[in-house]
Design an enzyme around this catalytic site. Structure first.
Site, short mmCIF file in Angstrom:
data_model
loop_
_atom_site.label_atom_id
_atom_site.label_comp_id
_atom_site.label_asym_id
_atom_site.label_seq_id
_atom_site.Cartn_x
_atom_site.Cartn_y
_atom_site.Cartn_z
N HIS A 108 29.80 48.70 54.20
CA HIS A 108 29.86 47.36 54.79
C HIS A 108 29.72 47.50 56.31
O HIS A 108 30.14 48.51 56.89
CB HIS A 108 31.23 46.76 54.44
N ASP A 145 37.73 52.60 53.55
CA ASP A 145 37.61 51.16 53.39
C ASP A 145 37.97 50.84 51.93
O ASP A 145 37.21 51.16 51.01
CB ASP A 145 36.16 50.75 53.70
N GLN A 182 37.45 46.53 48.64
CA GLN A 182 37.06 46.08 47.30
C GLN A 182 37.84 46.76 46.19
O GLN A 182 37.74 46.36 45.04
CB GLN A 182 35.54 46.32 47.08
N LYS A 239 41.21 39.17 49.74
CA LYS A 239 40.43 39.57 48.56
C LYS A 239 41.34 39.90 47.38
O LYS A 239 40.88 40.25 46.32
CB LYS A 239 39.56 40.78 48.90
N CYS A 246 26.42 41.92 54.17
CA CYS A 246 26.97 42.72 55.28
C CYS A 246 26.80 44.23 55.01
O CYS A 246 27.62 45.04 55.45
CB CYS A 246 28.43 42.40 55.55
C1 LIG Z 1 33.65 46.79 51.44
C2 LIG Z 1 34.11 45.82 52.49
N1 LIG Z 1 34.57 46.29 53.65
C3 LIG Z 1 35.00 45.49 54.62
C4 LIG Z 1 34.98 44.13 54.47
C5 LIG Z 1 35.46 43.26 55.58
O1 LIG Z 1 36.60 42.58 55.20
P1 LIG Z 1 37.23 41.45 56.15
O2 LIG Z 1 36.12 40.48 56.41
O3 LIG Z 1 38.32 40.86 55.34
O4 LIG Z 1 37.69 42.12 57.39
C6 LIG Z 1 34.49 43.58 53.29
C7 LIG Z 1 34.39 42.12 53.12
O5 LIG Z 1 33.55 41.61 52.44
C8 LIG Z 1 34.06 44.45 52.26
O6 LIG Z 1 33.58 43.98 51.11
#
Ligand SMILES: Cc1ncc(COP(=O)(O)O)c(C=O)c1O
Length: 409
Positions: free
Chosen positions: A122, A194, A197, A220, A361
Protein backbone atom coordinates in the site's frame (compact mmCIF):
# COMPACT_ATOMS: atom_id res chain seq x y z
CA UNK A 1 -26.64 -19.23 4.24
CA UNK A 2 -27.20 -16.62 6.92
CA UNK A 3 -24.48 -14.39 8.26
CA UNK A 4 -21.80 -15.21 10.77
CA UNK A 5 -23.58 -16.16 13.98
CA UNK A 6 -22.48 -15.65 17.55
CA UNK A 7 -24.24 -17.08 20.62
CA UNK A 8 -27.15 -14.66 20.07
CA UNK A 9 -27.79 -15.56 16.43
CA UNK A 10 -27.08 -13.73 13.18
CA UNK A 11 -24.78 -10.78 13.86
CA UNK A 12 -26.02 -8.75 10.90
CA UNK A 13 -28.71 -7.13 13.03
CA UNK A 14 -25.89 -5.41 14.96
CA UNK A 15 -24.83 -3.35 11.90
CA UNK A 16 -27.26 -0.49 11.25
CA UNK A 17 -25.91 0.21 7.76
CA UNK A 18 -26.99 -3.27 6.66
CA UNK A 19 -30.61 -2.26 7.13
CA UNK A 20 -30.29 0.42 4.44
CA UNK A 21 -31.69 0.02 0.96
CA UNK A 22 -30.98 1.56 -2.42
CA UNK A 23 -34.30 2.07 -4.23
CA UNK A 24 -35.78 -0.74 -2.20
CA UNK A 25 -32.83 -3.08 -2.74
CA UNK A 26 -30.86 -4.02 0.41
CA UNK A 27 -27.30 -2.74 0.60
CA UNK A 28 -24.68 -5.43 -0.02
CA UNK A 29 -21.52 -4.05 1.51
CA UNK A 30 -18.42 -5.53 -0.11
CA UNK A 31 -15.88 -2.78 0.58
CA UNK A 32 -14.69 -3.88 4.01
CA UNK A 33 -11.02 -3.75 3.05
CA UNK A 34 -11.48 0.02 2.65
CA UNK A 35 -13.33 0.31 5.92
CA UNK A 36 -15.58 -2.00 7.87
CA UNK A 37 -19.09 -1.37 9.07
CA UNK A 38 -19.51 -0.66 12.79
CA UNK A 39 -21.69 -2.72 15.11
CA UNK A 40 -24.06 -1.01 17.53
CA UNK A 41 -21.93 -1.70 20.66
CA UNK A 42 -19.07 0.30 19.09
CA UNK A 43 -21.37 3.18 18.20
CA UNK A 44 -22.87 3.08 21.72
CA UNK A 45 -19.44 3.13 23.40
CA UNK A 46 -18.46 6.27 21.52
CA UNK A 47 -21.78 7.98 22.20
CA UNK A 48 -21.36 7.08 25.89
CA UNK A 49 -18.06 8.94 26.01
CA UNK A 50 -19.48 12.07 24.37
CA UNK A 51 -22.78 11.98 26.28
CA UNK A 52 -21.62 10.96 29.74
CA UNK A 53 -17.90 11.73 30.13
CA UNK A 54 -16.71 14.30 27.62
CA UNK A 55 -13.52 15.28 29.45
CA UNK A 56 -9.91 15.29 28.27
CA UNK A 57 -7.47 12.67 29.54
CA UNK A 58 -4.24 12.67 31.54
CA UNK A 59 -4.30 16.37 32.27
CA UNK A 60 -6.99 16.95 34.83
CA UNK A 61 -7.46 15.80 38.37
CA UNK A 62 -11.24 16.01 38.30
CA UNK A 63 -13.51 12.98 38.29
CA UNK A 64 -14.57 13.10 34.65
CA UNK A 65 -10.99 13.47 33.43
CA UNK A 66 -9.89 10.55 35.57
CA UNK A 67 -12.78 8.45 34.28
CA UNK A 68 -11.81 9.21 30.68
CA UNK A 69 -8.12 8.55 31.41
CA UNK A 70 -8.91 5.19 33.01
CA UNK A 71 -11.07 4.16 30.06
CA UNK A 72 -8.37 5.24 27.60
CA UNK A 73 -5.71 3.21 29.41
CA UNK A 74 -8.05 0.23 29.76
CA UNK A 75 -8.53 0.34 25.99
CA UNK A 76 -4.74 0.27 25.58
CA UNK A 77 -4.50 -2.72 27.88
CA UNK A 78 -7.26 -4.52 25.95
CA UNK A 79 -5.41 -3.92 22.66
CA UNK A 80 -2.15 -5.08 24.23
CA UNK A 81 -3.70 -8.37 25.36
CA UNK A 82 -5.09 -8.93 21.89
CA UNK A 83 -1.68 -8.55 20.18
CA UNK A 84 0.41 -10.34 22.78
CA UNK A 85 2.15 -7.14 23.91
CA UNK A 86 2.54 -5.13 27.11
CA UNK A 87 0.48 -1.99 27.55
CA UNK A 88 3.53 0.26 27.25
CA UNK A 89 4.32 -1.29 23.86
CA UNK A 90 0.99 -0.12 22.40
CA UNK A 91 0.89 3.39 20.93
CA UNK A 92 -2.40 4.90 19.85
CA UNK A 93 -2.04 6.59 16.47
CA UNK A 94 -4.44 8.07 13.95
CA UNK A 95 -4.28 4.85 11.89
CA UNK A 96 -1.92 2.55 10.02
CA UNK A 97 -0.49 5.37 7.90
CA UNK A 98 0.37 7.41 10.98
CA UNK A 99 1.90 4.39 12.72
CA UNK A 100 4.13 3.47 9.79
CA UNK A 101 5.25 7.09 9.38
CA UNK A 102 6.05 7.28 13.10
CA UNK A 103 8.54 4.45 12.66
CA UNK A 104 9.92 5.72 9.33
CA UNK A 105 10.58 9.18 10.80
CA UNK A 106 11.85 7.91 14.15
CA UNK A 107 14.45 5.55 12.69
CA UNK A 108 16.39 8.57 11.40
CA UNK A 109 17.32 6.91 8.11
CA UNK A 110 19.57 8.60 5.58
CA UNK A 111 19.23 8.64 1.80
CA UNK A 112 21.90 5.90 1.60
CA UNK A 113 20.04 3.49 3.84
CA UNK A 114 18.31 0.66 2.02
CA UNK A 115 14.73 -0.37 2.75
CA UNK A 116 13.15 -3.45 1.17
CA UNK A 117 9.50 -2.91 0.30
CA UNK A 118 7.00 -5.42 -1.12
CA UNK A 119 6.07 -4.63 -4.71
CA UNK A 120 2.37 -4.88 -3.81
CA UNK A 121 2.64 -2.58 -0.77
CA UNK A 122 0.00 0.00 0.00
CA UNK A 123 1.24 3.56 -0.61
CA UNK A 124 1.23 4.05 3.17
CA UNK A 125 3.97 1.41 3.46
CA UNK A 126 6.07 2.57 0.53
CA UNK A 127 5.95 6.36 0.36
CA UNK A 128 7.35 6.94 3.89
CA UNK A 129 10.28 4.66 3.09
CA UNK A 130 10.79 6.18 -0.35
CA UNK A 131 10.87 9.60 1.29
CA UNK A 132 13.41 8.75 3.98
CA UNK A 133 15.65 6.17 2.32
CA UNK A 134 16.53 4.19 -0.80
CA UNK A 135 14.03 1.49 -1.72
CA UNK A 136 14.43 -1.87 -3.45
CA UNK A 137 11.29 -3.85 -4.27
CA UNK A 138 10.64 -7.40 -3.14
CA UNK A 139 9.01 -8.86 -6.27
CA UNK A 140 5.61 -10.52 -6.11
CA UNK A 141 5.03 -13.71 -8.09
CA UNK A 142 2.03 -14.28 -10.34
CA UNK A 143 0.14 -15.96 -7.49
CA UNK A 144 0.61 -12.89 -5.25
CA UNK A 145 3.20 -14.44 -2.92
CA UNK A 146 6.54 -12.71 -2.34
CA UNK A 147 9.47 -14.04 -4.35
CA UNK A 148 11.44 -15.47 -1.43
CA UNK A 149 14.47 -16.36 -3.54
CA UNK A 150 14.88 -12.77 -4.66
CA UNK A 151 14.15 -11.60 -1.10
CA UNK A 152 17.06 -13.68 0.22
CA UNK A 153 19.33 -12.12 -2.42
CA UNK A 154 18.20 -8.59 -1.55
CA UNK A 155 18.89 -9.22 2.14
CA UNK A 156 22.57 -9.73 1.33
CA UNK A 157 22.68 -5.99 0.55
CA UNK A 158 22.17 -5.39 4.29
CA UNK A 159 18.98 -3.32 4.28
CA UNK A 160 18.37 -1.15 7.34
CA UNK A 161 14.66 -1.96 7.27
CA UNK A 162 12.37 -4.54 5.74
CA UNK A 163 8.83 -3.23 5.24
CA UNK A 164 6.53 -6.25 5.28
CA UNK A 165 2.80 -6.52 4.55
CA UNK A 166 0.86 -9.28 6.27
CA UNK A 167 -2.10 -9.35 3.86
CA UNK A 168 -2.25 -7.50 0.54
CA UNK A 169 -5.15 -5.10 0.18
CA UNK A 170 -5.18 -5.90 -3.56
CA UNK A 171 -4.92 -9.70 -3.66
CA UNK A 172 -5.91 -10.79 -0.15
CA UNK A 173 -2.77 -12.94 -0.09
CA UNK A 174 -0.99 -13.48 3.23
CA UNK A 175 2.80 -13.44 3.28
CA UNK A 176 4.87 -15.83 5.45
CA UNK A 177 5.81 -13.10 7.90
CA UNK A 178 7.47 -15.15 10.65
CA UNK A 179 9.83 -16.70 8.10
CA UNK A 180 10.57 -13.40 6.35
CA UNK A 181 11.12 -11.53 9.62
CA UNK A 182 13.51 -14.19 10.96
CA UNK A 183 15.56 -13.98 7.76
CA UNK A 184 15.60 -10.17 7.92
CA UNK A 185 16.86 -10.28 11.51
CA UNK A 186 19.66 -12.67 10.54
CA UNK A 187 20.82 -9.87 8.24
CA UNK A 188 20.48 -7.17 10.90
CA UNK A 189 17.41 -5.41 9.47
CA UNK A 190 14.58 -3.84 11.46
CA UNK A 191 11.21 -5.34 10.47
CA UNK A 192 8.06 -3.22 10.24
CA UNK A 193 4.75 -4.90 9.50
CA UNK A 194 1.67 -3.40 7.88
CA UNK A 195 -1.11 -5.40 9.52
CA UNK A 196 -3.97 -3.19 8.27
CA UNK A 197 -5.67 -6.03 6.40
CA UNK A 198 -4.78 -8.91 8.70
CA UNK A 199 -5.56 -7.53 12.17
CA UNK A 200 -9.33 -7.40 11.45
CA UNK A 201 -9.41 -11.13 10.67
CA UNK A 202 -6.65 -12.91 12.55
CA UNK A 203 -5.17 -12.53 15.99
CA UNK A 204 -1.84 -10.83 15.19
CA UNK A 205 0.77 -11.48 17.84
CA UNK A 206 3.88 -9.33 17.57
CA UNK A 207 6.09 -11.92 19.24
CA UNK A 208 4.62 -14.84 17.31
CA UNK A 209 5.23 -12.99 14.06
CA UNK A 210 8.67 -11.90 15.26
CA UNK A 211 8.57 -8.34 13.88
CA UNK A 212 9.95 -5.21 15.54
CA UNK A 213 6.85 -3.09 14.92
CA UNK A 214 3.40 -3.50 13.50
CA UNK A 215 0.61 -1.09 12.67
CA UNK A 216 -3.11 -1.35 12.02
CA UNK A 217 -6.27 0.79 11.93
CA UNK A 218 -9.36 0.50 14.11
CA UNK A 219 -11.73 1.42 11.29
CA UNK A 220 -11.00 -1.75 9.33
CA UNK A 221 -11.84 -3.93 12.34
CA UNK A 222 -15.30 -2.62 13.28
CA UNK A 223 -13.85 0.32 15.22
CA UNK A 224 -13.98 4.04 14.51
CA UNK A 225 -11.98 6.05 11.98
CA UNK A 226 -9.18 8.26 13.27
CA UNK A 227 -7.56 5.82 15.68
CA UNK A 228 -5.04 3.06 15.09
CA UNK A 229 -2.40 1.07 16.83
CA UNK A 230 1.36 0.94 16.55
CA UNK A 231 2.92 -1.91 18.50
CA UNK A 232 6.62 -1.46 19.22
CA UNK A 233 8.64 -4.50 20.19
CA UNK A 234 11.63 -4.42 22.55
CA UNK A 235 14.09 -3.60 19.74
CA UNK A 236 12.39 -0.28 18.99
CA UNK A 237 10.45 0.80 22.05
CA UNK A 238 13.22 2.66 23.82
CA UNK A 239 15.27 3.42 20.74
CA UNK A 240 12.66 5.32 18.75
CA UNK A 241 12.37 9.07 19.39
CA UNK A 242 8.90 10.66 19.08
CA UNK A 243 8.06 11.77 15.57
CA UNK A 244 5.70 14.45 16.85
CA UNK A 245 6.50 16.76 19.75
CA UNK A 246 3.90 18.40 21.96
CA UNK A 247 1.66 18.27 25.00
CA UNK A 248 1.52 14.85 26.64
CA UNK A 249 4.92 13.69 25.33
CA UNK A 250 7.06 15.16 28.11
CA UNK A 251 7.64 14.80 31.83
CA UNK A 252 9.55 18.02 32.29
CA UNK A 253 10.25 21.11 30.16
CA UNK A 254 12.45 24.10 30.96
CA UNK A 255 13.65 26.71 28.52
CA UNK A 256 16.68 24.59 27.71
CA UNK A 257 15.77 21.04 28.73
CA UNK A 258 13.15 18.46 27.73
CA UNK A 259 12.61 15.16 29.51
CA UNK A 260 10.51 12.80 27.38
CA UNK A 261 7.84 10.68 29.01
CA UNK A 262 8.35 6.96 28.89
CA UNK A 263 6.71 5.06 26.01
CA UNK A 264 3.98 4.90 24.88
CA UNK A 265 3.10 8.45 26.00
CA UNK A 266 6.08 10.10 24.31
CA UNK A 267 4.57 9.03 20.97
CA UNK A 268 1.12 10.45 21.66
CA UNK A 269 1.44 14.22 21.34
CA UNK A 270 -1.71 16.31 21.61
CA UNK A 271 -5.24 15.37 22.59
CA UNK A 272 -5.88 11.89 21.22
CA UNK A 273 -9.06 10.37 19.80
CA UNK A 274 -10.55 9.54 23.20
CA UNK A 275 -13.96 8.47 21.88
CA UNK A 276 -12.01 6.39 19.38
CA UNK A 277 -10.32 4.47 22.20
CA UNK A 278 -13.76 3.73 23.70
CA UNK A 279 -14.90 2.51 20.28
CA UNK A 280 -11.77 0.45 19.63
CA UNK A 281 -12.11 -1.22 23.02
CA UNK A 282 -15.72 -2.11 22.21
CA UNK A 283 -14.68 -3.38 18.75
CA UNK A 284 -12.02 -5.69 20.18
CA UNK A 285 -14.49 -6.99 22.76
CA UNK A 286 -17.00 -7.57 19.96
CA UNK A 287 -14.46 -9.42 17.79
CA UNK A 288 -13.35 -11.41 20.82
CA UNK A 289 -16.94 -12.54 21.39
CA UNK A 290 -17.18 -13.67 17.77
CA UNK A 291 -13.95 -15.61 18.33
CA UNK A 292 -10.70 -15.18 16.41
CA UNK A 293 -10.70 -18.75 15.17
CA UNK A 294 -14.17 -18.32 13.69
CA UNK A 295 -13.28 -14.95 12.21
CA UNK A 296 -10.25 -16.40 10.45
CA UNK A 297 -12.22 -19.41 9.19
CA UNK A 298 -14.97 -17.18 7.84
CA UNK A 299 -12.40 -14.96 6.14
CA UNK A 300 -10.71 -17.94 4.47
CA UNK A 301 -14.05 -19.36 3.36
CA UNK A 302 -15.07 -16.01 1.89
CA UNK A 303 -11.72 -15.72 0.09
CA UNK A 304 -12.17 -19.19 -1.39
CA UNK A 305 -15.72 -18.42 -2.49
CA UNK A 306 -14.73 -15.10 -4.10
CA UNK A 307 -11.93 -16.79 -5.98
CA UNK A 308 -14.15 -19.62 -7.27
CA UNK A 309 -16.81 -17.18 -8.47
CA UNK A 310 -14.30 -14.86 -10.14
CA UNK A 311 -12.22 -17.61 -11.75
CA UNK A 312 -15.15 -19.20 -13.53
CA UNK A 313 -16.08 -16.05 -15.43
CA UNK A 314 -14.35 -15.44 -18.74
CA UNK A 315 -14.90 -11.70 -18.54
CA UNK A 316 -12.99 -11.45 -15.25
CA UNK A 317 -9.27 -11.84 -14.82
CA UNK A 318 -8.21 -12.39 -11.21
CA UNK A 319 -5.14 -10.58 -9.89
CA UNK A 320 -2.94 -13.25 -8.27
CA UNK A 321 -5.17 -16.31 -8.80
CA UNK A 322 -4.71 -19.72 -7.26
CA UNK A 323 -5.23 -21.36 -3.91
CA UNK A 324 -3.08 -20.56 -0.89
CA UNK A 325 -3.22 -18.55 2.29
CA UNK A 326 -5.70 -15.83 1.41
CA UNK A 327 -8.46 -13.81 3.03
CA UNK A 328 -11.77 -12.41 1.82
CA UNK A 329 -10.49 -10.04 -0.85
CA UNK A 330 -10.45 -10.51 -4.60
CA UNK A 331 -9.44 -7.99 -7.24
CA UNK A 332 -10.28 -8.47 -10.88
CA UNK A 333 -9.68 -6.78 -14.20
CA UNK A 334 -12.86 -6.75 -16.27
CA UNK A 335 -12.35 -7.71 -19.89
CA UNK A 336 -12.67 -4.77 -22.21
CA UNK A 337 -13.94 -2.41 -19.53
CA UNK A 338 -12.06 0.86 -19.59
CA UNK A 339 -14.04 2.62 -16.91
CA UNK A 340 -14.41 0.43 -13.85
CA UNK A 341 -15.72 3.43 -11.93
CA UNK A 342 -18.80 3.36 -14.14
CA UNK A 343 -19.22 -0.35 -13.46
CA UNK A 344 -18.99 0.27 -9.69
CA UNK A 345 -21.62 2.99 -10.01
CA UNK A 346 -24.03 0.64 -11.80
CA UNK A 347 -23.42 -2.09 -9.21
CA UNK A 348 -24.17 0.39 -6.46
CA UNK A 349 -27.10 2.27 -7.88
CA UNK A 350 -28.93 -0.59 -9.59
CA UNK A 351 -28.02 -3.55 -7.38
CA UNK A 352 -27.07 -2.05 -3.98
CA UNK A 353 -23.63 -3.69 -4.26
CA UNK A 354 -20.87 -1.51 -2.81
CA UNK A 355 -17.37 -2.41 -3.95
CA UNK A 356 -14.20 -0.55 -4.84
CA UNK A 357 -12.39 0.26 -8.06
CA UNK A 358 -9.12 1.94 -9.01
CA UNK A 359 -5.50 1.37 -8.07
CA UNK A 360 -6.34 0.73 -4.39
CA UNK A 361 -3.40 2.87 -3.20
CA UNK A 362 -1.02 0.27 -4.60
CA UNK A 363 -0.58 1.98 -7.93
CA UNK A 364 2.79 0.61 -9.07
CA UNK A 365 1.53 -2.95 -8.52
CA UNK A 366 -1.92 -2.42 -10.05
CA UNK A 367 -0.30 -0.63 -13.00
CA UNK A 368 1.92 -3.67 -13.54
CA UNK A 369 -0.72 -6.39 -13.18
CA UNK A 370 -3.97 -4.78 -14.34
CA UNK A 371 -3.21 -1.65 -16.35
CA UNK A 372 -3.88 0.61 -13.44
CA UNK A 373 -7.36 -0.36 -12.28
CA UNK A 374 -9.19 -3.26 -10.72
CA UNK A 375 -12.55 -3.96 -9.20
CA UNK A 376 -12.14 -5.21 -5.63
CA UNK A 377 -14.69 -7.19 -3.64
CA UNK A 378 -13.86 -7.53 0.04
CA UNK A 379 -15.74 -9.18 2.88
CA UNK A 380 -15.96 -9.31 6.66
CA UNK A 381 -17.72 -11.25 9.38
CA UNK A 382 -21.13 -9.81 8.44
CA UNK A 383 -20.77 -10.89 4.78
CA UNK A 384 -22.83 -13.90 3.72
CA UNK A 385 -22.49 -16.36 0.86
CA UNK A 386 -25.70 -14.78 -0.48
CA UNK A 387 -23.96 -11.39 -0.60
CA UNK A 388 -21.22 -12.89 -2.76
CA UNK A 389 -23.76 -14.58 -5.04
CA UNK A 390 -25.67 -11.29 -5.40
CA UNK A 391 -22.50 -9.39 -6.28
CA UNK A 392 -21.40 -11.78 -9.00
CA UNK A 393 -24.93 -12.00 -10.46
CA UNK A 394 -25.00 -8.21 -10.54
CA UNK A 395 -21.62 -8.19 -12.27
CA UNK A 396 -22.91 -10.66 -14.88
CA UNK A 397 -25.90 -8.46 -15.59
CA UNK A 398 -24.00 -5.18 -15.57
CA UNK A 399 -21.15 -6.39 -17.77
CA UNK A 400 -23.16 -6.43 -21.06
CA UNK A 401 -24.53 -2.97 -20.23
CA UNK A 402 -21.00 -1.64 -20.53
CA UNK A 403 -20.89 -2.66 -24.20
CA UNK A 404 -20.44 0.89 -25.36
CA UNK A 405 -17.48 1.27 -23.04
CA UNK A 406 -15.74 -1.92 -24.06
CA UNK A 407 -13.14 -2.44 -26.68
CA UNK A 408 -10.49 -5.06 -27.26
CA UNK A 409 -7.57 -4.79 -24.93
C1 LIG B 1 -2.60 -2.72 3.43
C2 LIG B 1 -2.95 -1.34 3.90
N1 LIG B 1 -2.02 -0.59 4.49
C3 LIG B 1 -2.27 0.63 4.94
C4 LIG B 1 -3.51 1.20 4.79
C5 LIG B 1 -3.75 2.58 5.30
O1 LIG B 1 -4.65 2.56 6.34
P1 LIG B 1 -5.22 3.93 6.96
O2 LIG B 1 -5.79 4.69 5.80
O3 LIG B 1 -6.25 3.50 7.93
O4 LIG B 1 -4.07 4.64 7.58
C6 LIG B 1 -4.51 0.48 4.16
C7 LIG B 1 -5.84 1.08 3.93
O5 LIG B 1 -6.53 0.78 3.00
C8 LIG B 1 -4.23 -0.83 3.71
O6 LIG B 1 -5.16 -1.58 3.10
Amino acid sequence: MTGFADGRGDIRADFPVLSRTVDGVPVVYLDSAATSLKPQPVIDAMVRYYAEVGANIHRGKHMLSEEASDAYERARQRVAESVGARGDEVVFTAGTTHGLNTVAVGLGLSADDLVLVGADSHHSHQLPWRHHARVEWIPVRADGTPDLGRYAELLRRRPAVVALTHCSNVTGRYAPIAEMAALAHEHGAVTVLDAAQSAPHRAVDIHGLGVDALAFSAHKMMGPTGIGVLVLGPGLLDRLPPAMHGGGTVDWVTTDEVVWRRPPHRFEGGTPHIAGAYGLHAAIDYLGRLGWTHLAEHDRRMGQRLLEEAERRDHLSVVAPGVGDRGGIVSVAVRGCRDLGELARILSDSYGVMCRTGHLCAQPYVDAVARGQVLRISTYAYTTEDDVTTAFKALDEAFPLLGAERGDR
